[in-house]
Design a protein around this motif. Structure first.
Motif, PDB file in Angstrom:
ATOM      1  N   ALA A   1       0.847  -1.190   0.000  1.00 48.66           N
ATOM      2  CA  ALA A   1       0.000   0.000   0.000  1.00 48.66           C
ATOM      3  C   ALA A   1       0.881   1.239   0.000  1.00 48.66           C
ATOM      4  CB  ALA A   1      -0.903   0.013   1.230  1.00 48.66           C
ATOM      5  N   LYS A   2       0.505   2.211  -0.835  1.00 50.38           N
ATOM      6  CA  LYS A   2       1.132   3.534  -0.807  1.00 50.38           C
ATOM      7  C   LYS A   2       0.027   4.509  -0.419  1.00 50.38           C
ATOM      8  CE  LYS A   2       5.346   2.977  -2.846  1.00 50.38           C
ATOM      9  NZ  LYS A   2       6.634   3.520  -2.364  1.00 50.38           N
ATOM     10  N   ILE A   3       0.208   5.211   0.702  1.00 49.54           N
ATOM     11  CA  ILE A   3      -0.831   6.133   1.166  1.00 49.54           C
ATOM     12  C   ILE A   3      -0.214   7.503   1.427  1.00 49.54           C
ATOM     13  CG2 ILE A   3      -2.684   6.545   2.822  1.00 49.54           C
ATOM     14  CD1 ILE A   3      -2.682   3.605   3.518  1.00 49.54           C
ATOM     15  N   ASP A   4      -0.793   8.519   0.779  1.00 53.93           N
ATOM     16  CA  ASP A   4      -0.324   9.900   0.926  1.00 53.93           C
ATOM     17  C   ASP A   4      -1.146  10.580   2.023  1.00 53.93           C
ATOM     18  OD1 ASP A   4       0.750  12.380   0.607  1.00 53.93           O
ATOM     19  OD2 ASP A   4      -0.100  12.746  -1.390  1.00 53.93           O
ATOM     20  N   TRP A   5      -0.552  10.719   3.213  1.00 52.58           N
ATOM     21  CA  TRP A   5      -1.270  11.291   4.364  1.00 52.58           C
ATOM     22  C   TRP A   5      -1.100  12.803   4.417  1.00 52.58           C
ATOM     23  CZ3 TRP A   5      -4.629   8.461   6.988  1.00 52.58           C
ATOM     24  CH2 TRP A   5      -4.466   7.074   7.018  1.00 52.58           C
ATOM     25  N   ASP A   6      -2.181  13.524   4.688  1.00 53.51           N
ATOM     26  CA  ASP A   6      -2.139  14.977   4.845  1.00 53.51           C
ATOM     27  C   ASP A   6      -1.768  15.291   6.305  1.00 53.51           C
ATOM     28  OD1 ASP A   6      -2.353  17.605   4.301  1.00 53.51           O
ATOM     29  OD2 ASP A   6      -4.493  17.579   3.803  1.00 53.51           O
ATOM     30  N   LEU A   7      -0.500  15.050   6.642  1.00 57.27           N
ATOM     31  CA  LEU A   7      -0.082  15.019   8.047  1.00 57.27           C
ATOM     32  C   LEU A   7      -0.295  16.332   8.797  1.00 57.27           C
ATOM     33  CD1 LEU A   7       3.219  12.911   7.801  1.00 57.27           C
ATOM     34  CD2 LEU A   7       1.020  12.195   8.731  1.00 57.27           C
ATOM     35  N   ASP A   8      -0.111  17.468   8.096  1.00 55.68           N
ATOM     36  CA  ASP A   8      -0.245  18.764   8.779  1.00 55.68           C
ATOM     37  C   ASP A   8      -1.679  19.259   8.850  1.00 55.68           C
ATOM     38  OD1 ASP A   8       2.380  19.078   9.505  1.00 55.68           O
ATOM     39  OD2 ASP A   8       2.944  19.991   7.588  1.00 55.68           O
ATOM     40  N   ASN A   9      -2.577  18.511   8.264  1.00 59.74           N
ATOM     41  CA  ASN A   9      -3.975  18.924   8.240  1.00 59.74           C
ATOM     42  C   ASN A   9      -4.769  17.968   9.140  1.00 59.74           C
ATOM     43  OD1 ASN A   9      -6.199  20.349   7.503  1.00 59.74           O
ATOM     44  ND2 ASN A   9      -6.295  19.563   5.412  1.00 59.74           N
ATOM     45  N   ASN A  10      -4.456  18.030  10.452  1.00 59.40           N
ATOM     46  CA  ASN A  10      -5.040  17.051  11.365  1.00 59.40           C
ATOM     47  C   ASN A  10      -5.993  17.714  12.358  1.00 59.40           C
ATOM     48  OD1 ASN A  10      -3.427  17.974  13.761  1.00 59.40           O
ATOM     49  ND2 ASN A  10      -1.755  17.396  12.364  1.00 59.40           N
ATOM     50  N   HIS A  11      -6.806  16.910  12.977  1.00 60.46           N
ATOM     51  CA  HIS A  11      -7.612  17.349  14.112  1.00 60.46           C
ATOM     52  C   HIS A  11      -7.023  16.712  15.357  1.00 60.46           C
ATOM     53  CE1 HIS A  11     -11.192  17.782  11.176  1.00 60.46           C
ATOM     54  NE2 HIS A  11     -10.562  18.922  11.306  1.00 60.46           N
ATOM     55  N   THR A  12      -6.588  17.520  16.316  1.00 55.13           N
ATOM     56  CA  THR A  12      -6.075  16.949  17.561  1.00 55.13           C
ATOM     57  C   THR A  12      -6.990  17.357  18.708  1.00 55.13           C
ATOM     58  OG1 THR A  12      -4.535  18.806  17.583  1.00 55.13           O
ATOM     59  CG2 THR A  12      -3.629  16.685  17.019  1.00 55.13           C
ATOM     60  N   ILE A  13      -7.306  16.404  19.547  1.00 54.10           N
ATOM     61  CA  ILE A  13      -8.253  16.625  20.646  1.00 54.10           C
ATOM     62  C   ILE A  13      -7.642  16.076  21.929  1.00 54.10           C
ATOM     63  CG2 ILE A  13     -10.573  16.133  21.513  1.00 54.10           C
ATOM     64  CD1 ILE A  13     -11.161  15.372  18.442  1.00 54.10           C
ATOM     65  N   GLU A  14      -7.543  16.931  22.949  1.00 57.71           N
ATOM     66  CA  GLU A  14      -7.091  16.457  24.262  1.00 57.71           C
ATOM     67  C   GLU A  14      -8.228  15.696  24.912  1.00 57.71           C
ATOM     68  OE1 GLU A  14      -4.353  16.410  25.846  1.00 57.71           O
ATOM     69  OE2 GLU A  14      -3.060  17.997  25.040  1.00 57.71           O
ATOM     70  N   THR A  15      -8.104  14.386  24.957  1.00 61.36           N
ATOM     71  CA  THR A  15      -9.167  13.585  25.577  1.00 61.36           C
ATOM     72  C   THR A  15      -8.664  13.063  26.921  1.00 61.36           C
ATOM     73  OG1 THR A  15      -8.520  11.380  24.833  1.00 61.36           O
ATOM     74  CG2 THR A  15      -9.695  12.781  23.239  1.00 61.36           C
ATOM     75  N   PRO A  16      -9.546  12.546  27.769  1.00 58.17           N
ATOM     76  CA  PRO A  16      -9.095  11.963  29.042  1.00 58.17           C
ATOM     77  C   PRO A  16      -8.133  10.796  28.819  1.00 58.17           C
ATOM     78  CG  PRO A  16     -11.469  12.272  29.057  1.00 58.17           C
ATOM     79  CD  PRO A  16     -11.006  12.550  27.654  1.00 58.17           C
ATOM     80  N   ALA A  17      -8.165  10.192  27.615  1.00 50.55           N
ATOM     81  CA  ALA A  17      -7.301   9.038  27.342  1.00 50.55           C
ATOM     82  C   ALA A  17      -6.000   9.438  26.652  1.00 50.55           C
ATOM     83  CB  ALA A  17      -8.048   8.029  26.483  1.00 50.55           C
ATOM     84  N   GLY A  18      -5.799  10.732  26.383  1.00 52.89           N
ATOM     85  CA  GLY A  18      -4.581  11.163  25.704  1.00 52.89           C
ATOM     86  C   GLY A  18      -4.903  12.053  24.521  1.00 52.89           C
ATOM     87  N   LEU A  19      -3.863  12.392  23.757  1.00 53.96           N
ATOM     88  CA  LEU A  19      -4.040  13.274  22.604  1.00 53.96           C
ATOM     89  C   LEU A  19      -4.539  12.460  21.405  1.00 53.96           C
ATOM     90  CD1 LEU A  19      -3.553  16.259  21.674  1.00 53.96           C
ATOM     91  CD2 LEU A  19      -1.390  15.439  20.713  1.00 53.96           C
TER      92      LEU A  19
END
Ligand code: NAG
Length: 204
Positions: free
Chosen positions: A58-76
Motif C-alpha cells: 500500500a502507498k498512502i499519501d497522508w495529509d499530516l499537517d492537516n489534522n484534528h487533535t483533541i485532548e481527551t481523558p485518554a490522551g491526545l
C-alpha cells in the motif's frame, strides 16, 4: 583503585546495572512462578519456522499537517486523513485504489527523546479492479512521521480477491522523510495460506 570502588563495581555488575542501566527490568527476577501442572503445558519447540511471503503493498499519501487533535481523558487523539492511496500486488501491478483512509490514533511522548509514539487506528475502503470494495483495519504502533509496525485485516466480498479475507497481514511501513507511507503486507505463515490464493503465491 580503592577497594570500595571495586566493590561497588562488582555489585553493579551483579545487579546487571552497568550493562544496561536504562532497560533493566523493574520486576524481581527471583519471583516464584507456579510451574506447569502437567506435561502438555510445558514448552515445545515450534513445529516450523514461519516465513514471511510478500502479499501486496500500500502507498498512502497522508495529509499530516492537516489534522484534528483533541485532548481527551485518554490522551491526545489525532485524526488524519489520506489524500490518495493505491494497492499493488507482489509484482507491482496496481489492483486497488484507496478511498477515505482515516487514522484516529492516540499520540504520546515516545520512549526515545524527540519521538512521539502513535497507537495506530487506521480504517479505509479500497475499490478493487473487479469493482468490489474491501474494508481494511490497520492497527499497530508507530513513531509519528517515521515508521510503524502494524497488523492489517481485510474483508471483501470480491471472489477474485477472496484470499485477502481472514489473514492478519504483517504490515511494516515507513515514510522515508515524505508524507507517503509505504506499507508492505506479508502473509505471516507460509504453512497456513488462505484458500483461493493466486498461483503466483505458490498455492496449490
Ligand atoms: C498536526 O498538524 C500541525 C500543523 O497544522 C503540525 O504542527 C502537528 O505536528 C501535527 N500533529 C502531529 C501529531 O503530527
Amino acid at each position: 583503585m580503592r577497594v570500595s570502588t571495586i566493590f561497588s563495581g562488582l555489585l553493579a555488575c551483579a545487579l546487571g546495572v552497568s550493562a544496561s542501566p536504562t532497560i533493566r527490568s523493574t520486576f524481581d527476577a527471583t519471583t516464584q512462578l507456579n510451574p506447569p501442572s502437567h506435561e502438555l503445558l510445558e514448552w515445545t519447540p515450534p513445529q516450523y519456522t514461519p516465513e514471511l511471503i510478500p502479499a501486496f503493498q500500500a502507498k498512502i499519501d497522508w495529509d499530516l499537517d492537516n489534522n484534528h487533535t483533541i485532548e481527551t481523558p485518554a490522551g491526545l487523539q489525532c485524526s488524519w486523513w489520506a489524500r490518495e492511496g493505491h494497492w499493488y500486488d507482489a509484482e507491482g501491478r496496481q489492483f486497488g485504489e484507496i478511498l477515505r483512509a482515516n487514522d484516529d490514533g492516540i499520540v504520546t511522548e515516545g520512549t526515545e527523546p524527540g519521538t512521539r509514539f502513535l497507537e495506530l487506528i487506521i480504517f479505509y475502503v479500497v475499490l478493487l479492479d473487479d469493482g468490489h470494495w474491501a474494508y481494511v483495519k490497520h492497527t499497530g504502533g508507530a513513531v509519528v512521521r517515521q515508521y510503524q509496525n502494524g497488523v492489517v485485516r481485510v474483508v471483501t466480498d470480491s471472489e477474485k480477491y477472496s484470499w485477502l479475507n481472514r489473514v492478519d497481514f504483517v504490515a511494516p511501513g515507513s515514510f522515508d522523510g515524505t508524507e507517503v507511507m509505504t506499507v508492505n503486507h506479508y502473509f505471516p505463515n507460509a504453512n497456513n495460506l488462505p484458500n483461493g490464493l493466486p498461483p503466483s503465491h505458490g498455492a496449490c
